[in-house]
Design an enzyme around this catalytic site. Structure first.
Site, PDB file in Angstrom:
ATOM      1  N   ASP A 338       0.941  -1.058   0.146  1.00  8.55           N
ATOM      2  CA  ASP A 338       0.005   0.089  -0.010  1.00  8.55           C
ATOM      3  C   ASP A 338       0.942   1.436   0.044  1.00  8.55           C
ATOM      4  O   ASP A 338       0.501   2.501   0.235  1.00  8.55           O
ATOM      5  CB  ASP A 338      -0.991   0.141   1.247  1.00  8.55           C
ATOM      6  CG  ASP A 338      -1.768  -1.209   1.619  1.00  8.55           C
ATOM      7  OD1 ASP A 338      -2.579  -1.654   0.432  1.00  8.55           O
ATOM      8  OD2 ASP A 338      -1.568  -2.053   2.281  1.00  8.55           O
ATOM      9  N   SER A 363       2.440   6.711   0.735  1.00  8.11           N
ATOM     10  CA  SER A 363       1.487   5.987   1.582  1.00  8.11           C
ATOM     11  C   SER A 363       0.345   6.137   1.290  1.00  8.11           C
ATOM     12  O   SER A 363      -0.391   7.073   1.130  1.00  8.11           O
ATOM     13  CB  SER A 363       1.705   6.362   2.973  1.00  8.11           C
ATOM     14  OG  SER A 363       1.045   5.706   3.763  1.00  8.11           O
ATOM     15  N   ARG A 364      -0.541   5.219   0.544  1.00  9.27           N
ATOM     16  CA  ARG A 364      -1.684   5.314  -0.015  1.00  9.27           C
ATOM     17  C   ARG A 364      -2.850   5.130   0.818  1.00  9.27           C
ATOM     18  O   ARG A 364      -3.728   6.010   0.523  1.00  9.27           O
ATOM     19  CB  ARG A 364      -1.990   4.311  -1.044  1.00  9.27           C
ATOM     20  CG  ARG A 364      -0.934   4.261  -2.187  1.00  9.27           C
ATOM     21  CD  ARG A 364      -1.246   3.216  -3.508  1.00  9.27           C
ATOM     22  NE  ARG A 364      -0.077   3.455  -4.209  1.00  9.27           N
ATOM     23  CZ  ARG A 364       0.833   2.471  -4.279  1.00  9.27           C
ATOM     24  NH1 ARG A 364       0.799   1.406  -3.583  1.00  9.27           N
ATOM     25  NH2 ARG A 364       1.982   2.791  -4.889  1.00  9.27           N
ATOM     26  N   ILE A 365      -2.658   4.647   2.106  1.00 13.36           N
ATOM     27  CA  ILE A 365      -3.959   4.736   3.008  1.00 13.36           C
ATOM     28  C   ILE A 365      -3.681   5.292   4.368  1.00 13.36           C
ATOM     29  O   ILE A 365      -4.551   5.567   4.975  1.00 13.36           O
ATOM     30  CB  ILE A 365      -4.340   3.390   3.101  1.00 13.36           C
ATOM     31  CG1 ILE A 365      -3.611   2.347   3.447  1.00 13.36           C
ATOM     32  CG2 ILE A 365      -5.212   2.838   1.853  1.00 13.36           C
ATOM     33  CD1 ILE A 365      -3.940   0.865   3.911  1.00 13.36           C
TER      34      ILE A 365
END
Ligand code: ATP
Ligand code: MG
Length: 505
Positions: A338, A363-365
Site C-alpha cells: 500500500d 503511503s496510499r492509505i
C-alpha cells in the site's frame, strides 16, 4: 512399493457410529533425495503445501508433482533420509505451534526455540500457509501505526493493517527503520515480530542484542532464518511469522511484522525452484514468485469483529541495486503493497538520516488514520521540503537571492534539522506535534540552526515539566483543540522567552 491404505480411526464418540470418520493414512516410498528435495511415490491423495513425515521423524512439505512422483521439501538435514525409506501422509496441512508463550522468544521457521532457553508451551497450532481473509472480513483502517520516525509519521504515515514496503540500496538504513518502528511500540500494546530471512548471523545477533538492551523483547518474537539455516526453513520463515501473528490478531491484538528481507526470500525460492526442475522465467525467477509473495502480503489487514478485530501491519524490506526499482521482484512488491518508503544512497551519503526520498515515497492509505493534529500540521511539509530541495539546486550558482527565496531556504533548513534523527531514537508522536506546531507558527524561522537543534532537544522535556498532563491530554483527543493550542502557545512563549537561560542549563 507399498500401496496407499485408508484406515478407519477408533472412536468412542456415539455420533461417529452413524457417520464413521476416517483418518487418511498413506504410506509411500522415497525414491530419491537430492539436496533438500525428496521424491516419493505412493501418495496419491496428497496436496500442495501438505505436511508429510519421514520414517526418521523428519517433516517435509509437498512442493509439487511430476507425472509419477511427489516433490517434497525436507526439513531437518538431508543426510538422514534415504531412498527406500517409508513416508507417511496423514492429510494434514503444514502447521506450527503458536501462542502467548512465544512472546520474548527467538524461534526458527518451525517455531522451535533457538535461544537456548526452556521449551515453549504452545497454546495451539496454526496453518503456515493459511488463506488470507476476504474483503468482507476486513474493515477500513482508522488507527495510526506510530513508527517513531518523524518523516514517516508526519509525511508518509502508516496505518495499522497497512503493508508498507521499505525499499532501497544496500546500507541505506532499511533495517534501522523497521527496528525503530518496533522499539517505538514500547507501552503501546502492539506485539511485534521480526522475521530475519537469509541475512547474516551477525546482523541477526545485532538486532537481538538491540532488542534485549532496550527491553523490546518484552513484546517481540524473533523468527530467525539466517543464511546459515537450511534453505527450506528460510523459505518458510515469513509464513511462520505470519502464523504467529495471526494467533494474536484473532484475539483482537495489534501486530507489527517486519520482514528482513523479501529480496533474499525471492532468491531462496529461486534456488528451490531450480532444485525442483522448474523452468526459470524472467530474471531466472520461477513464474509463481508473484503468487508466493502476494499470498504472504495479503495476510495483512485490519480485521472485522468476527475475525477477532485485530490488525496486522507489514513492513517488508526490499533490497535493490543502484536505485533500480524496475527489477522483477521490487516492482512486484511495489505493486502488492500500500505504499513504499524509498531510501536513497545519495541522501545517505550526504548525511541525511533517515535517508528517505520524499519524492519517491508514498503511503496510499495511512493519511486516513493519521491523528487530526498531525494531519493539520504536516499538510504542507512535503511540498515545502521538495521546493526547498529544488531551490537548493538552483541557487548553488547564484549569489544574490530574493528575500522570499532566502526565507524558503531558511524554512527548508529548519525542516531538515527538525526531521533528521539518529538511529534507534524513536520520537513520540506528542513530541513531533510540539515541534511541528512551533514550525507552523513560524516561531522557528527566527532561530539559528543550532538553536533549532537545541529547541528539538529541550522543548518536549520542558513541556513535560511545566504541563505534566499535556502528553496524556493530547493523546486523548489527538487534535488541536482550543485548550491544547492554549497550552502549546503558553509553553512556546515561556520556552522562547527564556531561550538563552535554557541553553545554559
Ligand atoms: P543492509 O543492506 O546491509 O541490510 P540496511 O539498508 O538495512 O543495510 P542498516 O543496516 O539499517 O541499513 O543501516 C546501515 C548503516 O547506517 C548502519 O551502520 C546504521 O547504523 C547506519 N544508520 C542507519 N540509519 C541511521 C540513522 N538514522 N542515523 C545514524 N546512522 C544510521
Ligand atoms: Mg538490513
Amino acid at each position: 512399493m507399498s500401496d496407499p491404505t485408508v484406515l478407519p480411526t477408533q472412536t468412542t464418540d456415539p455420533a461417529a457410529k452413524t457417520s464413521p470418520s476416517f483418518e487418511i493414512r498413506e504410506v509411500g516410498t522415497v525414491k530419491s533425495v537430492r539436496e533438500l528435495i525428496a521424491r516419493a511415490v505412493g501418495l496419491p491423495s496428497c496436496m500442495n503445501g501438505q505436511m508429510v513425515e519421514f520414517a526418521n521423524g523428519a517433516r517435509g512439505m509437498v512442493m509439487g508433482f511430476t507425472e509419477h512422483e511427489v516433490q517434497i521439501l525436507t526439513f531437518g538435514g538431508k543426510g538422514r533420509i534415504r531412498a527406500g525409506d517409508e513416508i507417511y501422509n496423514r492429510g494434514e496441512e503444514f502447521r506450527v505451534p503458536v501462542g502467548e508463550a512465544f512472546v520474548g522468544r527467538i524461534v526458527n521457521a518451525l517455531c522451535e526455540p533457538v535461544d537456548g532457553r526452556e521449551p515453549v508451551d504452545a497454546a495451539e497450532t496454526h496453518m503456515v500457509f493459511a488463506e488470507a481473509p476476504g474483503v468482507m472480513e476486513r474493515i477500513p483502517v482508522d488507527q495510526t501505526m506510530e513508527t517513531g520516525t518523524q518523516i514517516l509519521d508526519a509525511v508518509i504515515p502508516i496505518a495499522k493493517g497497512q503493508r508498507q514496503l521499505i525499499i532501497g540500496d544496500r546500507m541505506t538504513g532499511k533495517t534501522t527503520l523497521g527496528l525503530d518502528a518496533i522499539l517505538n511500540q514500547a507501552g503501546k500494546n502492539v506485539l511485534c515480530l521480526y522475521c530475519c530471512t537469509g541475512k547474516t548471523y551477525s546482523s541477526l545477533m545485532k538486532v537481538v542484542r538491540l532488542f534485549q538492551a532496550r527491553g523490546a523483547m518484552d513484546y517481540t518474537t524473533v523468527v530467525a532464518a539466517p543464511a546459515s539455516t537450511p534453505v527450506g526453513e528460510q523459505y518458510l520463515s515469513p509464513y511462520t511469522a505470519c502464523a504467529l501473528g495471526e494467533y494474536f490478531t484473532r484475539r483482537g491484538r495489534d501486530v507489527l511484522l517486519v520482514f528482513d528481507d523479501l529480496t533474499k526470500h525471492a532468491w531462496i525460492y529461486r534456488q528451490l525452484s531450480l532444485l525442483l526442475d522448474r523452468a526459470p522465467g524472467r530474471e531466472a525467477y520461477p513464474g509463481d514468485i508473484f503468487y508466493i509473495h502476494s499470498q504472504l502480503l495479503e495476510r495483512a489487514g485490519y480485521f472485522s469483529k468476527e475475525l477477532g478485530g485485530g490488525s496486522m501491519t507489514f513492513l517488508p524490506i526490499c533490497d535493490i541495486l543502484q536505485g533500480d526499482v524496475t527489477g522483477y521482484v521490487p516492482s512486484n512488491l511495489v505493486s502488492m503493497t500500500d505504499g513504499q518508503i524509498y531510501l536513497g544512497t545519495e541522501l545517505f551519503n550526504k548525511g541525511i538520516r533517515p535517508a528517505i526520498d520524499f519524492g519517491l515515497s508514498v503511503s496510499r492509505i495511512g493519511s486516513k488514520a493519521q491523528w487530526p493534529a498531525m494531519k493539520e500540521l504536516s499538510g504542507r511539509l512535503r511540498l515545502e521540503y521538495v521546493q526547498y530541495q529544488e531551490l537548493l539546486q538552483m541557487t548553488q550558482l547564484r549569489t544574490s537571492l530574493s528575500s522570499e527565496a532566502e526565507a524558503r531556504l531558511k524554512r527548508g533548513e529548519t525542516i531538515t534539522a527538525l526531521l533528521l534523527q539518529d538511529k534507534n531514537q524513536p520520537v513520540a508522536m506528542e513530541e513531533q506535534i510540539l515541534h511541528l506546531y512551533a514550525l507552523r507558527k513560524g516561531l522557528l524561522d527566527a532561530l539559528s540552526l543550532d538553536q533549532v537543534k537545541q529547541f528539538k532537544r529541550e522543548f518536549h522535556k520542558a513541556m513535560q515539566e511545566w504541563f505534566p498532563e499535556f502528553d496524556r491530554d493530547l493523546r486523548g483527543v489527538k487534535q488541536l483543540t482550543p485548550e491544547i493550542r492554549r497550552v502549546l502557545d503558553e509553553g512556546l512563549r515561556r520556552y522562547l522567552h527564556g531561550f538563552g537561560a535554557a541553553g545554559a542549563s
